[in-house]
Scaffold this motif. Structure first.
Motif, PDB file in Angstrom:
ATOM      1  N   PRO A 290      -8.442 -16.352 -14.703  1.00  0.00           N
ATOM      2  CA  PRO A 290      -9.737 -15.973 -14.117  1.00  0.00           C
ATOM      3  C   PRO A 290      -9.650 -15.793 -12.602  1.00  0.00           C
ATOM      4  CG  PRO A 290      -9.935 -17.924 -15.522  1.00  0.00           C
ATOM      5  CD  PRO A 290      -8.476 -17.701 -15.282  1.00  0.00           C
ATOM      6  N   HIS A 291     -10.622 -15.102 -12.078  1.00  0.00           N
ATOM      7  CA  HIS A 291     -10.791 -15.037 -10.628  1.00  0.00           C
ATOM      8  C   HIS A 291     -11.021 -16.440 -10.084  1.00  0.00           C
ATOM      9  CE1 HIS A 291     -10.937 -10.716  -9.707  1.00  0.00           C
ATOM     10  NE2 HIS A 291     -11.398 -10.579 -10.942  1.00  0.00           N
ATOM     11  N   GLY A 292     -10.570 -16.649  -8.867  1.00  0.00           N
ATOM     12  CA  GLY A 292     -10.718 -17.937  -8.232  1.00  0.00           C
ATOM     13  C   GLY A 292      -9.431 -18.728  -8.167  1.00  0.00           C
ATOM     14  N   LEU A 293      -8.397 -18.274  -8.896  1.00  0.00           N
ATOM     15  CA  LEU A 293      -7.114 -18.975  -8.888  1.00  0.00           C
ATOM     16  C   LEU A 293      -6.063 -18.245  -8.074  1.00  0.00           C
ATOM     17  CD1 LEU A 293      -6.815 -20.125 -12.608  1.00  0.00           C
ATOM     18  CD2 LEU A 293      -7.726 -21.375 -10.667  1.00  0.00           C
ATOM     19  N   ILE A 294      -6.127 -16.904  -8.027  1.00  0.00           N
ATOM     20  CA  ILE A 294      -5.137 -16.084  -7.319  1.00  0.00           C
ATOM     21  C   ILE A 294      -5.864 -15.187  -6.334  1.00  0.00           C
ATOM     22  CG2 ILE A 294      -3.397 -14.266  -7.571  1.00  0.00           C
ATOM     23  CD1 ILE A 294      -2.694 -15.366 -10.271  1.00  0.00           C
ATOM     24  N   ARG A 295      -5.260 -15.014  -5.164  1.00  0.00           N
ATOM     25  CA  ARG A 295      -5.810 -14.125  -4.155  1.00  0.00           C
ATOM     26  C   ARG A 295      -4.690 -13.251  -3.602  1.00  0.00           C
ATOM     27  NH1 ARG A 295      -8.443 -17.816   0.258  1.00  0.00           N
ATOM     28  NH2 ARG A 295      -8.742 -15.757   1.189  1.00  0.00           N
ATOM     29  N   ASP A 296      -5.087 -12.116  -3.027  1.00  0.00           N
ATOM     30  CA  ASP A 296      -4.172 -11.246  -2.273  1.00  0.00           C
ATOM     31  C   ASP A 296      -3.099 -10.601  -3.147  1.00  0.00           C
ATOM     32  OD1 ASP A 296      -5.572 -11.992   0.057  1.00  0.00           O
ATOM     33  OD2 ASP A 296      -4.286 -13.741   0.335  1.00  0.00           O
TER      34      ASP A 296
ATOM     35  N   GLU B 225     -27.789 -22.713 -15.947  1.00  0.00           N
ATOM     36  CA  GLU B 225     -27.192 -21.373 -15.895  1.00  0.00           C
ATOM     37  C   GLU B 225     -25.758 -21.483 -15.401  1.00  0.00           C
ATOM     38  OE1 GLU B 225     -27.629 -17.176 -16.470  1.00  0.00           O
ATOM     39  OE2 GLU B 225     -28.984 -18.841 -16.902  1.00  0.00           O
ATOM     40  N   THR B 226     -24.793 -21.185 -16.264  1.00  0.00           N
ATOM     41  CA  THR B 226     -23.393 -21.383 -15.896  1.00  0.00           C
ATOM     42  C   THR B 226     -22.842 -20.203 -15.101  1.00  0.00           C
ATOM     43  OG1 THR B 226     -22.648 -20.431 -17.995  1.00  0.00           O
ATOM     44  CG2 THR B 226     -22.924 -22.825 -17.912  1.00  0.00           C
ATOM     45  N   VAL B 227     -21.833 -20.485 -14.300  1.00  0.00           N
ATOM     46  CA  VAL B 227     -21.100 -19.438 -13.587  1.00  0.00           C
ATOM     47  C   VAL B 227     -20.197 -18.718 -14.589  1.00  0.00           C
ATOM     48  CG1 VAL B 227     -19.381 -18.988 -11.803  1.00  0.00           C
ATOM     49  CG2 VAL B 227     -21.123 -20.744 -11.437  1.00  0.00           C
ATOM     50  N   PRO B 228     -20.272 -17.400 -14.717  1.00  0.00           N
ATOM     51  CA  PRO B 228     -19.427 -16.717 -15.703  1.00  0.00           C
ATOM     52  C   PRO B 228     -17.948 -16.802 -15.359  1.00  0.00           C
ATOM     53  CG  PRO B 228     -20.575 -15.126 -14.328  1.00  0.00           C
ATOM     54  CD  PRO B 228     -21.155 -16.471 -13.987  1.00  0.00           C
ATOM     55  N   LEU B 229     -17.123 -16.739 -16.376  1.00  0.00           N
ATOM     56  CA  LEU B 229     -15.667 -16.717 -16.225  1.00  0.00           C
ATOM     57  C   LEU B 229     -15.228 -15.256 -16.277  1.00  0.00           C
ATOM     58  CD1 LEU B 229     -13.180 -18.989 -18.176  1.00  0.00           C
ATOM     59  CD2 LEU B 229     -12.809 -16.534 -18.027  1.00  0.00           C
ATOM     60  N   ARG B 230     -14.577 -14.771 -15.225  1.00  0.00           N
ATOM     61  CA  ARG B 230     -14.144 -13.375 -15.145  1.00  0.00           C
ATOM     62  C   ARG B 230     -12.624 -13.320 -15.232  1.00  0.00           C
ATOM     63  NH1 ARG B 230     -15.576 -11.614  -9.790  1.00  0.00           N
ATOM     64  NH2 ARG B 230     -14.798  -9.572 -10.466  1.00  0.00           N
ATOM     65  N   GLU B 231     -12.142 -12.854 -16.376  1.00  0.00           N
ATOM     66  CA  GLU B 231     -10.710 -12.828 -16.644  1.00  0.00           C
ATOM     67  C   GLU B 231     -10.086 -11.530 -16.129  1.00  0.00           C
ATOM     68  OE1 GLU B 231      -9.523 -15.529 -17.722  1.00  0.00           O
ATOM     69  OE2 GLU B 231      -8.054 -15.330 -19.333  1.00  0.00           O
ATOM     70  N   ALA B 232      -8.884 -11.624 -15.566  1.00  0.00           N
ATOM     71  CA  ALA B 232      -8.208 -10.444 -15.011  1.00  0.00           C
ATOM     72  C   ALA B 232      -6.706 -10.550 -15.232  1.00  0.00           C
ATOM     73  CB  ALA B 232      -8.507 -10.303 -13.513  1.00  0.00           C
ATOM     74  N   LEU B 233      -6.048  -9.408 -15.228  1.00  0.00           N
ATOM     75  CA  LEU B 233      -4.586  -9.325 -15.284  1.00  0.00           C
ATOM     76  C   LEU B 233      -4.087  -9.101 -13.865  1.00  0.00           C
ATOM     77  CD1 LEU B 233      -1.778  -8.942 -16.600  1.00  0.00           C
ATOM     78  CD2 LEU B 233      -2.406  -6.549 -17.007  1.00  0.00           C
ATOM     79  N   TRP B 234      -3.264 -10.033 -13.372  1.00  0.00           N
ATOM     80  CA  TRP B 234      -2.726  -9.976 -12.012  1.00  0.00           C
ATOM     81  C   TRP B 234      -1.239  -9.645 -12.069  1.00  0.00           C
ATOM     82  CZ3 TRP B 234      -6.348 -11.448  -8.166  1.00  0.00           C
ATOM     83  CH2 TRP B 234      -7.515 -12.030  -8.655  1.00  0.00           C
ATOM     84  N   TRP B 235      -0.724  -8.905 -11.071  1.00  0.00           N
ATOM     85  CA  TRP B 235       0.689  -8.566 -11.067  1.00  0.00           C
ATOM     86  C   TRP B 235       1.235  -8.519  -9.644  1.00  0.00           C
ATOM     87  CZ3 TRP B 235      -3.161  -4.957 -11.800  1.00  0.00           C
ATOM     88  CH2 TRP B 235      -3.170  -3.856 -10.939  1.00  0.00           C
ATOM     89  N   HIS B 236       2.557  -8.538  -9.560  1.00  0.00           N
ATOM     90  CA  HIS B 236       3.242  -8.433  -8.266  1.00  0.00           C
ATOM     91  C   HIS B 236       3.237  -6.969  -7.815  1.00  0.00           C
ATOM     92  CE1 HIS B 236       6.354  -8.739  -5.186  1.00  0.00           C
ATOM     93  NE2 HIS B 236       6.247 -10.054  -5.267  1.00  0.00           N
ATOM     94  N   PRO B 237       3.048  -6.687  -6.518  1.00  0.00           N
ATOM     95  CA  PRO B 237       2.996  -5.293  -6.050  1.00  0.00           C
ATOM     96  C   PRO B 237       4.234  -4.475  -6.380  1.00  0.00           C
ATOM     97  CG  PRO B 237       2.185  -6.779  -4.347  1.00  0.00           C
ATOM     98  CD  PRO B 237       2.727  -7.653  -5.440  1.00  0.00           C
ATOM     99  N   VAL B 238       5.375  -5.121  -6.648  1.00  0.00           N
ATOM    100  CA  VAL B 238       6.577  -4.365  -6.984  1.00  0.00           C
ATOM    101  C   VAL B 238       6.383  -3.542  -8.254  1.00  0.00           C
ATOM    102  CG1 VAL B 238       7.681  -6.150  -8.411  1.00  0.00           C
ATOM    103  CG2 VAL B 238       9.108  -4.558  -7.105  1.00  0.00           C
ATOM    104  N   HIS B 239       5.416  -3.923  -9.100  1.00  0.00           N
ATOM    105  CA  HIS B 239       5.183  -3.214 -10.361  1.00  0.00           C
ATOM    106  C   HIS B 239       4.158  -2.088 -10.251  1.00  0.00           C
ATOM    107  CE1 HIS B 239       7.437  -6.353 -12.260  1.00  0.00           C
ATOM    108  NE2 HIS B 239       6.526  -7.271 -12.083  1.00  0.00           N
ATOM    109  N   THR B 240       3.484  -1.984  -9.127  1.00  0.00           N
ATOM    110  CA  THR B 240       2.298  -1.137  -9.053  1.00  0.00           C
ATOM    111  C   THR B 240       2.553   0.303  -9.474  1.00  0.00           C
ATOM    112  OG1 THR B 240       1.292  -2.527  -7.342  1.00  0.00           O
ATOM    113  CG2 THR B 240       0.515  -0.243  -7.507  1.00  0.00           C
ATOM    114  N   HIS B 241       3.653   0.897  -9.054  1.00  0.00           N
ATOM    115  CA  HIS B 241       3.882   2.317  -9.323  1.00  0.00           C
ATOM    116  C   HIS B 241       4.869   2.564 -10.459  1.00  0.00           C
ATOM    117  CE1 HIS B 241       1.493   3.220  -5.833  1.00  0.00           C
ATOM    118  NE2 HIS B 241       2.268   2.468  -5.077  1.00  0.00           N
ATOM    119  N   ASP B 242       5.257   1.506 -11.160  1.00  0.00           N
ATOM    120  CA  ASP B 242       6.133   1.657 -12.313  1.00  0.00           C
ATOM    121  C   ASP B 242       5.332   2.219 -13.484  1.00  0.00           C
ATOM    122  OD1 ASP B 242       8.344   1.239 -14.132  1.00  0.00           O
ATOM    123  OD2 ASP B 242       7.270  -0.531 -14.832  1.00  0.00           O
TER     124      ASP B 242
END
Length: 319
Positions: free
Chosen positions: A154-160, A265-282
């Motif tokens: 989820p969002h909130g664990l990884i940044r940048d 009223e709970t804060v929603p959990l927003r799930e995402a797929l995160w990756w290293h920039p080295v993979h961006t254009h593969d």
């Protein structure tokens, strides 16, 4: 340090030496003779100004620096392998490739089925390996992402780091069917009074932190490193647990528990797929991300049924 002045073949030799802790075995592993491997070790010792391998009795042990380099070298090699296997074109119908994704058991239960069914239909030669995300992902995101094709958290664990949005989920409570202390609706008092079962890792931390703003401090009696076993730790007890709503729907009926709406009223959990920039254009990785987004669309489109007509807890997911 000027990379152009380095022999990157020494990275491969360094990894083999540190992992094998034996010159002959390290040479055999990467296809070098014993003299050639000894020469590589000598060059590495000069470069680092350290023995790296120190003889102790009849065997070698890593020096303090060698121990530090062990993990770093493995990470560097895996990142280089991913870098040099990048593709300009990718046809999933004919390609043979394995992708490794870091996940929780929640992610696999909610998202994995739709994702792998697409692979079965469209990419028969593609394999996916799901591995547990390390507990310290928040502090070690760069190192973790350098060794995987991505992580689903989820969002909130990884940044940048780049990410693809997948789906949004809400939160519900699990309560034993025969718990006489809980009526038709949970109250703030119930949450403060009853013992809790919690997920051991950080994925639910925003939801747990939210309770603090309401003046509720969960009385944790059991913690476990798995979402999917929570119902079994609730059934037949006074305990309660906060779980993602989509997971509660998939686990419906496996244990004698009720699914109940939070009394706030709970804060929603927003799930995402995160990756290293080295993979961006593969091209292959681009296909992977697009496929994950398509699978997430099926997750979002699937309605959540209520437990019964009187229980609105999971009639719709929050957010």
């Amino acid at each position: 340090m000027n990379l152009a002045s380095l022999d990157l073949n020494l990275v491969v030799a360094l990894r083999a030496l540190l992992e094998e802790r034996n010159v002959t075995r390290a040479g055999r592993r990467i296809g070098l003779s014993q003299p050639a491997m000894s020469g590589a070790l000598s060059r590495l010792r000069r470069h680092f100004d350290d023995d790296l391998l120190a003889r102790v009795g009849g065997h070698y042990e890593l020096t303090a620096l060698g121990q530090v380099l062990l993990d770093r070298t493995s990470t560097a090699c895996e990142l280089l392998e991913r870098l040099f296997t990048s593709q300009a074109d990718f046809d999933p119908a004919v390609e043979s490739r394995e992708f490794t994704l870091g996940v929780s058991d929640y992610s696999v239960a909610v998202f994995g089925g739709d994702f792998t069914r697409i692979l079965d239909r469209e990419a028969p030669g593609i394999r996916v390996r799901f591995v547990q995300v390390p507990a310290g992902i928040t502090e070690t995101a760069g190192a973790v992402l350098s060794t995987l094709d991505g992580v689903i958290v989820p969002h909130g664990l990884i940044r940048d780091f780049p990410a693809t949005e997948l789906y949004e989920d809400g939160w519900v409570f699990l309560v034993a069917e025969d718990n006489p202390e809980v009526g038709d609706h949970l109250s703030h008092d119930d949450l403060a009074r009853l013992p809790w079962v919690t997920y051991l890792r950080a994925y639910d931390s925003p939801a747990i932190r939210q309770l603090g703003t309401l003046g509720i401090e969960p009385r944790v009696s059991v913690s476990v490193d798995s979402f999917t076993v929570l119902p079994f730790l609730i059934a037949g007890t006074r305990r309660i647990a906060l779980v993602p709503a989509l997971l509660a729907e998939r686990l419906r009926g496996i244990a004698a528990v009720r699914v109940m709406a939070p009394p706030y009223e709970t804060v929603p959990l927003r799930e995402a797929l995160w990756w290293h920039p080295v993979h961006t254009h593969d091209a292959g990785h681009t296909w992977l991300r697009d496929t994950a987004a398509r699978a997430a669309s099926a997750v979002r489109a699937r309605p959540i049924r209520s437990t019964d007509d009187e229980d609105p807890a999971v009639r719709s997911r929050e957010g």
